[in-house]
Enzyme design. Structure first.
Site, PDB file in Angstrom:
ATOM      1  CB  SER A  36      -7.221  74.921  44.350  1.00 18.78           C
ATOM      2  OG  SER A  36      -7.844  74.666  45.589  1.00 18.78           O
ATOM      3  N   GLY A  37      -5.287  76.319  46.632  1.00 20.38           N
ATOM      4  CA  GLY A  37      -5.046  77.512  47.447  1.00 20.38           C
ATOM      5  C   GLY A  37      -6.040  77.696  48.590  1.00 20.38           C
ATOM      6  CB  SER A 106     -16.005  69.403  49.647  1.00 23.08           C
ATOM      7  OG  SER A 106     -15.512  70.713  49.479  1.00 23.08           O
TER       8      SER A 106
HETATM    9  P1  ADP Z   1      -5.038  73.516  49.167  1.00 24.13           P
HETATM   10  O1  ADP Z   1      -5.302  73.890  50.596  1.00 24.13           O
HETATM   11  O2  ADP Z   1      -6.150  73.931  48.242  1.00 24.13           O
HETATM   12  O3  ADP Z   1      -4.666  72.083  48.985  1.00 24.13           O
HETATM   13  P2  ADP Z   1      -2.639  75.067  49.494  1.00 24.13           P
HETATM   14  O4  ADP Z   1      -3.155  76.365  50.032  1.00 24.13           O
HETATM   15  O5  ADP Z   1      -2.055  74.091  50.467  1.00 24.13           O
HETATM   16  O6  ADP Z   1      -3.799  74.369  48.641  1.00 24.13           O
HETATM   17  O7  ADP Z   1      -1.557  75.326  48.361  1.00 24.13           O
HETATM   18  C1  ADP Z   1      -1.704  76.305  47.379  1.00 24.13           C
HETATM   19  C2  ADP Z   1      -0.337  76.713  46.856  1.00 24.13           C
HETATM   20  O8  ADP Z   1      -0.516  77.639  45.799  1.00 24.13           O
HETATM   21  C3  ADP Z   1       0.517  77.399  47.914  1.00 24.13           C
HETATM   22  O9  ADP Z   1       1.841  76.978  47.779  1.00 24.13           O
HETATM   23  C4  ADP Z   1       0.373  78.885  47.545  1.00 24.13           C
HETATM   24  O10 ADP Z   1       1.480  79.639  47.944  1.00 24.13           O
HETATM   25  C5  ADP Z   1       0.258  78.803  46.034  1.00 24.13           C
HETATM   26  N1  ADP Z   1      -0.416  79.949  45.407  1.00 24.13           N
HETATM   27  C6  ADP Z   1       0.087  80.677  44.371  1.00 24.13           C
HETATM   28  N2  ADP Z   1      -0.737  81.681  44.034  1.00 24.13           N
HETATM   29  C7  ADP Z   1      -1.795  81.591  44.857  1.00 24.13           C
HETATM   30  C8  ADP Z   1      -2.994  82.364  44.997  1.00 24.13           C
HETATM   31  N3  ADP Z   1      -3.244  83.419  44.228  1.00 24.13           N
HETATM   32  N4  ADP Z   1      -3.884  81.989  45.950  1.00 24.13           N
HETATM   33  C9  ADP Z   1      -3.631  80.908  46.748  1.00 24.13           C
HETATM   34  N5  ADP Z   1      -2.523  80.150  46.669  1.00 24.13           N
HETATM   35  C10 ADP Z   1      -1.613  80.474  45.737  1.00 24.13           C
END
Ligand code: ADP
Length: 199
Positions: A36-37, A106
């Site tokens: 999700s980011g 979580s």
């Molecule tokens: P998580 O930690 O929730 O598993 P990650 O941060 O590892 O997710 O991965 C999220 C992915 O989504 C990354 O490749 C990031 O570059 C991409 N992404 C695209 N747009 C966004 C955004 N607006 N905010 C956060 N991540 C984003």
């Protein structure tokens, strides 16, 4: 055994540390589906805080699941224990004067409620990284969704295990319509008053 533990009275308190470091300590908890980011946004928030001299530390799957929680699986019971231990670790770090960032799926409401109880309500900032499962699957950063669809991973949140979305998060980020930079700014703006000692 518990009955025979008498806490020693240490002279350096959390307040002393907050005074020395010139900011309050609390927990920024990022919840949301895998991909999700959470880590992307937490990482940039930490850099922004670090730049202005805030003492920080980030807890995530890499440093927790490989270390203190390497005995836990992704079963519902172990997920609960995973979160409980992380909350206890975060609580120590808050006591040590740090702003703690934690990025974990979580998925259960009761577990997130338990974190709030462990670190105390006033120290808990819930950040819901709200990205649809379709988008997370499209990104499939770690290839987990593909494996889940192939049946190689059981208990995959969003696919074969539930995600209970927060009803009342302190901050909600919709990454499909908001850039990382905008999300980070919104989070930093939200916590800035909490950092100052008087509040
Ligand atoms: P998580 O930690 O929730 O598993 P990650 O941060 O590892 O997710 O991965 C999220 C992915 O989504 C990354 O490749 C990031 O570059 C991409 N992404 C695209 N747009 C966004 C955004 N607006 N905010 C956060 N991540 C984003």
């Amino acid at each position: 055994m518990k009955d025979h533990i008498t806490p020693h009275s240490y002279q350096i308190s959390n307040q002393d540390r907050n005074e020395a470091y010139k900011h309050n300590s609390f927990l920024l908890w990022f919840t949301g589906l895998s991909g999700s980011g959470k880590s992307t946004i937490a990482n940039v928030v930490e850099q922004e805080l670090f730049k202005i001299g805030i003492k920080t530390y980030t807890l995530d799957g890499d440093n927790i699941r490989k270390g203190i929680n390497n005995d836990l699986t992704f079963s519902p019971e172990d997920r609960t224990e995973n979160i409980r231990r992380i909350a206890e670790v975060a609580n120590l770090m808050i006591d040590a004067g740090l702003v703690v960032l934690a990025a974990f799926v979580s998925p259960y409401k009761k577990d997130r409620q338990n974190i709030r109880t462990i670190v105390k309500d006033v120290n808990f900032v819930e950040v819901f990284i709200n990205t649809s499962v379709e988008e997370c699957e499209r990104r499939d950063v770690k290839g987990l969704y593909k494996k889940a669809r192939a049946g190689e991973i059981k208990n995959m949140t969003g696919i074969s295990a539930p995600y209970e979305a927060p009803e009342n998060p302190d901050i909600e980020i919709k990454t499909e319509v908001e850039t990382v930079e905008d999300a980070v700014k919104r989070i930093v703006d939200y916590i800035t008053p909490k950092l100052s000692r008087q509040l």
